[in-house]
Design a protein around this motif. Structure first.
Motif, PDB file in Angstrom:
ATOM      1  N   PHE A 438     -10.567   4.663   5.431  1.00 17.74           N
ATOM      2  CA  PHE A 438     -11.424   5.688   6.012  1.00 17.74           C
ATOM      3  C   PHE A 438     -10.725   7.053   5.989  1.00 17.74           C
ATOM      4  N   PRO A 439     -11.483   8.147   5.930  1.00 14.10           N
ATOM      5  CA  PRO A 439     -10.874   9.480   5.882  1.00 14.10           C
ATOM      6  C   PRO A 439     -10.258   9.881   7.214  1.00 14.10           C
ATOM      7  N   LYS A 440      -9.236  10.708   7.143  1.00 20.78           N
ATOM      8  CA  LYS A 440      -8.630  11.229   8.359  1.00 20.78           C
ATOM      9  C   LYS A 440      -9.684  11.962   9.179  1.00 20.78           C
ATOM     10  N   THR A 442     -11.583  10.255  11.301  1.00 18.72           N
ATOM     11  CA  THR A 442     -12.561   9.242  11.686  1.00 18.72           C
ATOM     12  C   THR A 442     -12.222   8.670  13.060  1.00 18.72           C
ATOM     13  N   CYS A 443     -13.231   8.539  13.901  1.00 19.30           N
ATOM     14  CA  CYS A 443     -13.045   7.999  15.248  1.00 19.30           C
ATOM     15  C   CYS A 443     -13.430   6.528  15.291  1.00 19.30           C
ATOM     16  N   GLN A 446     -16.992   5.352  14.917  1.00 27.07           N
ATOM     17  CA  GLN A 446     -17.601   5.485  13.596  1.00 27.07           C
ATOM     18  C   GLN A 446     -17.363   4.257  12.721  1.00 27.07           C
ATOM     19  N   ILE A 447     -16.456   3.396  13.091  1.00 20.99           N
ATOM     20  CA  ILE A 447     -16.190   2.205  12.287  1.00 20.99           C
ATOM     21  C   ILE A 447     -16.586   0.913  12.994  1.00 20.99           C
ATOM     22  N   GLN A 481      -7.212   6.059  21.949  1.00 24.52           N
ATOM     23  CA  GLN A 481      -7.992   5.482  20.856  1.00 24.52           C
ATOM     24  C   GLN A 481      -8.624   4.157  21.231  1.00 24.52           C
ATOM     25  N   PRO A 491      -9.884  10.751  17.069  1.00 26.96           N
ATOM     26  CA  PRO A 491      -9.635  10.250  15.714  1.00 26.96           C
ATOM     27  C   PRO A 491      -8.521   9.203  15.711  1.00 26.96           C
ATOM     28  N   PHE A 529      -6.714   9.722   3.240  1.00 23.20           N
ATOM     29  CA  PHE A 529      -7.353   8.539   3.814  1.00 23.20           C
ATOM     30  C   PHE A 529      -6.328   7.715   4.589  1.00 23.20           C
TER      31      PHE A 529
END
Length: 588
Positions: A438-440, A442-443, A446-447, A481, A491, A529
């Protein structure tokens, strides 16, 4: 809730001239795990889960818990005259507005609540003409006759060989952030923040290796730290050095801040209780309410901490394998049940270097008890186990070099056919997170859906988060997190350790959860990523997998993972467990 305790509390409310009172499950540090002296909610309601709140009025009472504890709370309430609701501000406010009337007063202990936590209630109650009032003393403390003493064990230095950075360096690093914010001091609200900043540990809270403390950090890197007098010995003083002033009176903290001419303080609103904010504002100190910078710094483990976590997980994985290998024979013994399984797991961990404590009360659920997400076995609730059905064990250990948390669901013999599909869908979700790139920026929210998609495809879901942060010889539940449905705006960053634990629960029949700890790292193949790397090493139950439901990629991940488990742990286990491990990690 015993009638005597309820009536005593209601009489105490009458004495304090309030018509209601809130009883949260926390202490003044907002800890998840609390000393016995702060188990007010359990004393009053019998509910001993890690999240809950009771509301008591002169003629009614209610207990509010989240989805993890719905079944547990119902069981522990039993035949008590107590209502049950969802641990959500709207549900609590609705109940209070129904139980109280205009002109009534709802009391609360300001040491046990935060302003953001009370804000939704304050607004709703205010609209109904109900006053929310901070009380000088907690009425439960006056009626709890045999209340345990607050612990004050010794605080001890935690060596840099485990932390990877000295306290002086940490204090200077955070002090620079203070200067950037034009703040004179940072409020160190709880023991975990202090433990990280000062590289100290203790044993005041079950499963959390910290000493009860709080303090201030100033812009020059010096600090004032509150510790009970008996907690601060010569070794600790030498470790802290001359830049850290120790006080053994909480009021002395604020006097020290005045001597330092502190006019602006940065305080985390989620960690700082209302009483502390009252103390600061009464001294005309301006308060910046933003997330504590230590929380984020603590979450991003350095290379030493990550290497320590790897090492701890290897030892812990070997202990878990010894337990799982012995379990089939153990369940055939008369008198072996959920509680004995917890004791056996503890014995296996105690044989491993560095083990100091469980990282939480093990969740040991056989058959229907496995469907209670945060089930806590007691001598009264412990089910005898047999060579049939499903068993869920969620446990972890505290080691000086790392904190572990792992869940495995195993088949003890014949089991319901549908369990294979449920288990495999949970496994597919687990693999989806484990293999995610996943791209930097991303929280976690979101996944989260990746873990649930296979279950959603079948109209199924689970009522808990998919992942939580984990500390380094600190709390097994650490922020900021997390992976879950709830909005965080945090993130995922390199160095963060999180759990990966999708599940499924069929009330009254069985529970399924597969949990590994993983950490976030830079993706070498694609700049910008991130991806995950496994920390937990333990076999995943073969007999519960419907192989036809797995894709080729999922099958490859599982086989590679099992090969790593076997290669790493085989030299560390007994001969009997070696044979079990090789069988449990065979390719499918």
């Amino acid at each position: 809730m015993s009638q005597e305790r309820l009536e005593a509390l209601q009489q105490a409310l009458f004495t304090q001239q309030v018509q209601g009172f809130l009883v949260p499950r926390c202490d003044e540090y907002q800890n998840e795990y609390v000393p016995a002296a702060d188990e007010r909610l359990a004393w009053l309601t019998r509910f001993d889960g890690s999240a809950g709140l009771a509301a008591v009025t002169t003629n009614r009472a209610a207990l509010f818990v989240d989805g993890r504890y719905t079944i547990q709370a119902k069981q522990q309430i039993g035949d008590q005259t107590i209502e049950q609701g969802e641990l959500a501000p709207s549900a609590i406010a609705d109940w209070l507005c129904d139980a109280l009337g205009e002109g009534d007063v709802l009391g609360y202990d300001p040491r046990l609540h935060t302003e953001p936590g009370l804000a939704p209630l304050k607004q709703r109650l205010g609209e109904r003409g109900i006053e929310l009032r901070a009380l000088d003393t907690n009425p439960i403390d006056h009626i709890w006759q045999d209340r345990p003493a607050t612990p004050c064990g010794p605080a001890r230095p935690h060596p840099q060989t485990f932390t990877g950075e000295g306290s002086d360096s940490k204090r200077q690093r955070i002090a620079h952030l203070l200067a950037d914010k034009k703040q004179d001091a940072l409020w160190l609200a709880n023991p975990e923040v202090c433990a990280w900043l000062f590289n100290i540990r203790g044993s005041d809270i079950p499963h959390l290796p910290v000493a009860l403390c709080m303090g201030f950090l100033y812009t020059d890197g010096s600090a004032t730290l509150y510790l009970a007098e008996s907690a601060s010995g010569d070794a600790l003083r030498q470790h802290l050095g001359t830049q850290v002033e120790l006080v053994n009176d909480k009021a002395a903290l604020f006097s020290a801040a005045e001597r330092q001419h502190v006019q602006r303080v940065w305080a985390d609103p989620q960690l700082t209780n209302c009483w502390t904010l009252q103390q600061l504002r009464s001294r005309e100190i301006q308060v910046l309410l933003e997330r504590d910078p230590i929380t984020g710094a603590k979450a991003q483990k350095n290379s030493v901490e990550l290497e320590g976590s790897r090492a701890a997980h290897i030892r812990d994985g070997a202990a878990l394998c010894e337990f799982l290998a012995e379990l089939p024979d153990a369940v055939k013994r008369e008198g072996f049940g959920e509680l004995e399984a917890v004791q056996l797991m503890r014995e296996k961990r105690e044989q491993r270097e560095g083990f100091t404590d469980d990282s939480f009360d093990s969740i040991s659920g056989y058959q229907g008890n496995g469907a209670i997400v945060h089930y806590r076995v007691t001598p009264q609730s412990s089910l005898p186990m047999k060579a049939e059905g499903l068993y869920l064990i969620d446990s972890g250990g505290q080691y000086p070099d790392g904190t572990t948390d792992v869940t495995r669901t195993v088949a003890l013999g014949e089991f319901p056919t549908q369990a294979k599909e449920h288990f495999t869908r949970v496994l597919k979700g687990h693999i989806a997170i484990a293999t995610l790139r996943f791209p930097k920026g991303t929280c976690g929210e979101q996944i989260d859906a990746f873990a649930r998609k296979s279950l959603w495809d079948a109209g199924l879901d689970y009522a808990h988060g998919t992942g939580h942060g984990v500390g380094s010889f600190l709390s097994v539940h650490e922020g900021p997190q997390r992976i879950g449905k709830a909005h965080t705006s945090v993130p995922l960053e390199a160095g963060m350790i999180v759990s990966n634990e999708p599940g499924f629960y069929l009330a009254g029949e069985y529970g399924i959860r597969i949990e590994n700890l993983i950490f976030v790292k830079e993706c070498a193949e694609y700049p910008g990523f991130l991806e995950f790397e496994e920390l937990t090493l333990a076999p995943i139950e073969h007999r519960l997998i419907e192989a036809e439901l797995l894709t080729d990629g999922e099958r490859k991940w599982l086989n590679n993972y099992h090969q790593k488990v076997n290669d790493t742990l085989l030299p560390l286990v007994s001969d009997k467990t070696k044979a079990w491990l090789e069988q449990a990690t065979q390719a499918i």
